[in-house]
Design a protein around this motif. Sequence first.
Motif, PDB file in Angstrom:
ATOM      1  N   UNK A   1      -1.684  -6.393  10.666  1.00 59.37           N
ATOM      2  CA  UNK A   1      -1.316  -7.762  10.287  1.00 59.37           C
ATOM      3  C   UNK A   1      -2.559  -8.620  10.017  1.00 59.37           C
ATOM      4  N   UNK A   2      -3.733  -8.083  10.265  1.00 56.68           N
ATOM      5  CA  UNK A   2      -4.987  -8.803  10.010  1.00 56.68           C
ATOM      6  C   UNK A   2      -5.509  -8.565   8.586  1.00 56.68           C
ATOM      7  N   UNK A   3      -4.850  -7.662   7.863  1.00 50.77           N
ATOM      8  CA  UNK A   3      -5.299  -7.259   6.528  1.00 50.77           C
ATOM      9  C   UNK A   3      -4.288  -7.724   5.481  1.00 50.77           C
ATOM     10  N   UNK A   4      -4.824  -8.347   4.427  1.00 52.25           N
ATOM     11  CA  UNK A   4      -3.976  -8.724   3.297  1.00 52.25           C
ATOM     12  C   UNK A   4      -3.908  -7.590   2.273  1.00 52.25           C
ATOM     13  N   UNK A   5      -5.060  -6.942   2.029  1.00 55.62           N
ATOM     14  CA  UNK A   5      -5.114  -5.931   0.975  1.00 55.62           C
ATOM     15  C   UNK A   5      -6.292  -4.993   1.215  1.00 55.62           C
ATOM     16  N   UNK A   6      -6.120  -3.724   0.847  1.00 56.49           N
ATOM     17  CA  UNK A   6      -7.180  -2.710   0.946  1.00 56.49           C
ATOM     18  C   UNK A   6      -7.249  -1.963  -0.378  1.00 56.49           C
ATOM     19  N   UNK A   7      -8.471  -1.723  -0.845  1.00 51.49           N
ATOM     20  CA  UNK A   7      -8.632  -0.910  -2.051  1.00 51.49           C
ATOM     21  C   UNK A   7      -9.942  -0.150  -1.989  1.00 51.49           C
ATOM     22  N   UNK A   8     -10.045   0.870  -2.825  1.00 46.97           N
ATOM     23  CA  UNK A   8     -11.302   1.601  -2.969  1.00 46.97           C
ATOM     24  C   UNK A   8     -12.345   0.698  -3.597  1.00 46.97           C
ATOM     25  N   UNK A   9     -13.597   0.999  -3.336  1.00 49.04           N
ATOM     26  CA  UNK A   9     -14.700   0.303  -3.995  1.00 49.04           C
ATOM     27  C   UNK A   9     -14.948   1.028  -5.316  1.00 49.04           C
ATOM     28  N   UNK A  10     -14.225   0.608  -6.349  1.00 42.95           N
ATOM     29  CA  UNK A  10     -14.256   1.280  -7.638  1.00 42.95           C
ATOM     30  C   UNK A  10     -15.608   1.130  -8.321  1.00 42.95           C
ATOM     31  N   UNK A  11     -16.004   2.172  -9.006  1.00 43.67           N
ATOM     32  CA  UNK A  11     -17.216   2.151  -9.813  1.00 43.67           C
ATOM     33  C   UNK A  11     -16.848   1.575 -11.171  1.00 43.67           C
ATOM     34  N   UNK A  12     -17.548   0.532 -11.561  1.00 40.44           N
ATOM     35  CA  UNK A  12     -17.295  -0.122 -12.833  1.00 40.44           C
ATOM     36  C   UNK A  12     -18.530   0.036 -13.709  1.00 40.44           C
TER      37      UNK A  12
END
Length: 106
Positions: free
Chosen positions: A87-98
């Motif tokens: 409940x402390x996290x809104x969103x998680x994603x990979x650290x994408x290479x751009x």
Amino acid sequence: MKRIFTLVILLTFVQSVNAQISSNKYVENELIIWLQPDIKPDEFAKNSSQDVKPKRELSKRLNIWLFEFPNGDTQRSTRMNNLRLSDKVKYVQNNHIVSSRAINPD
């Protein structure tokens, strides 16, 4: 001549698609986590069972942080799913290479 030109274009296209598919599209052992506004990243990491630690702040206003984690038995997708359940996290994603791509003008 036309067949050779078509073959060269086709091989170039296949090679570029294959290079994009075979390479990692994200940085290993790093996740971007958007925390709830009142959550401090050090406390979150200390209380998390996912063995993450904050590496760098990405957005102060939104409380988005780059976290790192060690190689281990936990798969990346499992770790991300477990973090999403908090409940402390809104969103998680990979650290994408751009990377920038050259665009040819028509």
